[in-house]
Design a protein around this motif. Sequence first.
Motif, PDB file in Angstrom:
ATOM      1  N   GLY A 197       0.918  -1.195  -0.175  1.00  0.00           N
ATOM      2  CA  GLY A 197      -0.029   0.099   0.175  1.00  0.00           C
ATOM      3  C   GLY A 197       0.732   1.232  -0.233  1.00  0.00           C
ATOM      4  O   GLY A 197       0.228   2.231   0.262  1.00  0.00           O
ATOM      5  N   TRP A 198       2.256   1.162  -0.337  1.00  0.00           N
ATOM      6  CA  TRP A 198       3.050   2.239  -0.274  1.00  0.00           C
ATOM      7  C   TRP A 198       3.072   3.157   1.071  1.00  0.00           C
ATOM      8  O   TRP A 198       3.265   4.204   1.075  1.00  0.00           O
ATOM      9  N   LYS A 199       2.878   2.300   1.946  1.00  0.00           N
ATOM     10  CA  LYS A 199       2.879   3.030   3.112  1.00  0.00           C
ATOM     11  C   LYS A 199       4.202   3.479   3.865  1.00  0.00           C
ATOM     12  O   LYS A 199       4.319   4.589   4.308  1.00  0.00           O
ATOM     13  N   GLN A 200       5.175   2.781   3.527  1.00  0.00           N
ATOM     14  CA  GLN A 200       6.555   2.991   4.086  1.00  0.00           C
ATOM     15  C   GLN A 200       7.535   2.778   3.113  1.00  0.00           C
ATOM     16  O   GLN A 200       7.444   1.614   2.555  1.00  0.00           O
ATOM     17  N   PRO A 201       8.732   3.407   3.018  1.00  0.00           N
ATOM     18  CA  PRO A 201       9.862   3.063   2.128  1.00  0.00           C
ATOM     19  C   PRO A 201      10.539   1.686   2.815  1.00  0.00           C
ATOM     20  O   PRO A 201      10.586   1.632   3.933  1.00  0.00           O
ATOM     21  N   LEU A 202      11.223   0.815   1.942  1.00  0.00           N
ATOM     22  CA  LEU A 202      11.346  -0.530   2.525  1.00  0.00           C
ATOM     23  C   LEU A 202      12.883  -0.933   1.784  1.00  0.00           C
ATOM     24  O   LEU A 202      12.606  -0.710   0.402  1.00  0.00           O
ATOM     25  N   ARG A 203      13.921  -1.033   2.260  1.00  0.00           N
ATOM     26  CA  ARG A 203      15.053  -1.821   1.720  1.00  0.00           C
ATOM     27  C   ARG A 203      15.410  -2.898   2.217  1.00  0.00           C
ATOM     28  O   ARG A 203      15.878  -2.846   3.617  1.00  0.00           O
ATOM     29  N   LEU A 204      15.346  -4.180   1.385  1.00  0.00           N
ATOM     30  CA  LEU A 204      15.670  -5.224   2.052  1.00  0.00           C
ATOM     31  C   LEU A 204      16.946  -5.470   2.250  1.00  0.00           C
ATOM     32  O   LEU A 204      17.638  -5.085   1.472  1.00  0.00           O
ATOM     33  N   ALA A 205      17.219  -6.634   2.988  1.00  0.00           N
ATOM     34  CA  ALA A 205      18.603  -6.611   3.426  1.00  0.00           C
ATOM     35  C   ALA A 205      19.524  -7.068   2.077  1.00  0.00           C
ATOM     36  O   ALA A 205      20.587  -6.925   1.892  1.00  0.00           O
TER      37      ALA A 205
END
Lengths: 308, 302
Positions: B66-74
């Motif tokens: 839902g494009w709630k928060q930016p996310l950068r996977l490990a």
Amino acid sequence: MIRRRVLLTAFALLGWVGGPASASAETSTIRMPGKFFDPPRTTVVATDLVVFRNNDLVTHDVRIGGGVFDSGPIVRFSSWSQRVDQPGGYPFVCTLHPFMTGNLDVLAATVAAEPDSVLAGEPLTLSGRAPAGTTNVGVEQSVSGEAWTMAGPGVAPAPDGSFEAIVAAVEGASYRVTTPAGASRPVAPHVQAGVDVHLVAERKRRHTSVRVRTMPAPKGITATLELYSRWHFRWRSQRRAKLDARGGAAFRLPASRRTFARVALSRGRHGPVIARSGVVSLRTGRAAVDPDTIRPPGDHHDGHDGHG
Amino acid sequence: MLPALPAVLALLGPPAAGAATRDVWVAATPTTWNAVPNARDALHGTRFDPAATTFPTVVYRRYTRGWKQPLRLAYEADAGAGRFTGPLIRARVGDKLRIHFKNLDTLNRRAHSMHFHGVEYKPSSDGIWLPLFSGRGGEVKPGQSFTYRLTAGRGSAGFWPYHDHSTSMDESIAGGLYGGLSIADRGEQRTDREFVVTFAAWHGFQTINGRAFVGNTPVFESRVGESVQFNVMAMGDEFHTFHVHGHRWRTDGGTPEDTRGLGPAESFRVRWREDAPGTWLYHCHVETHMEQGMIGLYKVKR
């Protein structure tokens, strides 16, 4: 009519200009709640509007010493105002009640230093007010009573004349600002001597002990241990500690950290750097060349050439 | 009489083992990017004013549902992707991908899209702008969103670029609106380490994942004995050659090589088992590109 012309001439001589004040200058009010001026002494910046407000039940007037400044009668519950362009000290009196006296000090500018106690090299904020409409304010310093010199580039004040300038504090310096109307009174913040900071690294079997010593010892200052990242070719903040009462701090690093170390002193975590130690190699424990300054052999150009 | 349900399922064939539908949330977002954060070219001793290396731009970033928060996977951080070069989108042959894209470009307020190489999709998910033909997915206006439906088909194993193909394509790609898809074949093991190398020019620098010069470009790390995969792609108008010091890999035909060329939007992956401890250079071997920043470090621990 004759009286009016004389008054106008007198105002011109003094540099007092009647009429409405400039919209951006400040206004100071001197009240007459009885047979006295309140406050008895008022300090304003040139171009400020001064309002004499008669709150008494009887008529008063205001005249500058020597009889050159005269408001004429100010009847009860009315006021009279003037804008002041020329700096100077002006004693005034109510001629109807000669025991009613006061003083008006008109300054070319005001200036204050924040904070009032800093270490040499720390930023010092000089803020104040110049006459409204001033386009440039010069910032000057005088070290140990010597001649005034420029302490930095001039600043352009806001339309109301307020300004703020940041200078690096110098031990024993007084500061003042200059405007076309003249110079402000000087301010002399308390500037302590600069701090020398030394770093000693000692390799133990399991860890490396890094000790910080400072002279003089400014308690409460933050010491930030910086280690050089060989893979990123830059200094990185690693640990922080407050200097103890003797101006010391200690860090313990794993013995595997064999890069270069230095320490930076600042007031608080995000304050500007007041002083920095030399570089120490954690491998040898000895002073080392700052690796950030290592250049390719045979390269003599000065570096700051922007785009590669 | 209708055939029984199990019989219908048998006719459709068994689902691919482990095939999945993967939902990925991506947005085009503005950022202020410094190509040279250490303010220097350590190899040549040149120093840079951050004002001459920092610019606002628009990049792809991964988000939570839902494009709630930016996310950068490990694994993206280890690969050097997901901050400038867009998210490293992983899938396996047989998977379906639903890429939920939102245009959050408040910087230039331009339309954007996502166009994917290497996978199968209908024209509606092509992400291109073409008068009279393209749909909403070819021109996603600021504040709007679109879901691209992709299939990792039989020929999709490998590393593939994705990029903006909307009306703002040229400026957007030059600004950094691109990323990569890493698709594993059926039954193929993922390597212990996976790295992304994106060659592209940016504001006069020759960058790898948006950074220029050693120390700023990704410092990739692995250990002896680990399997590693370098995913390499090029964007822009120039040819590049990918070279790693101290290492060789084999072409599909079995020939060893240590340098491989690629042109705009071309991509490849190379793999090896690590056996060379030390700190190594990887770079584009077009020398002027190397001089202008297209070089980085690869650190192999024992």
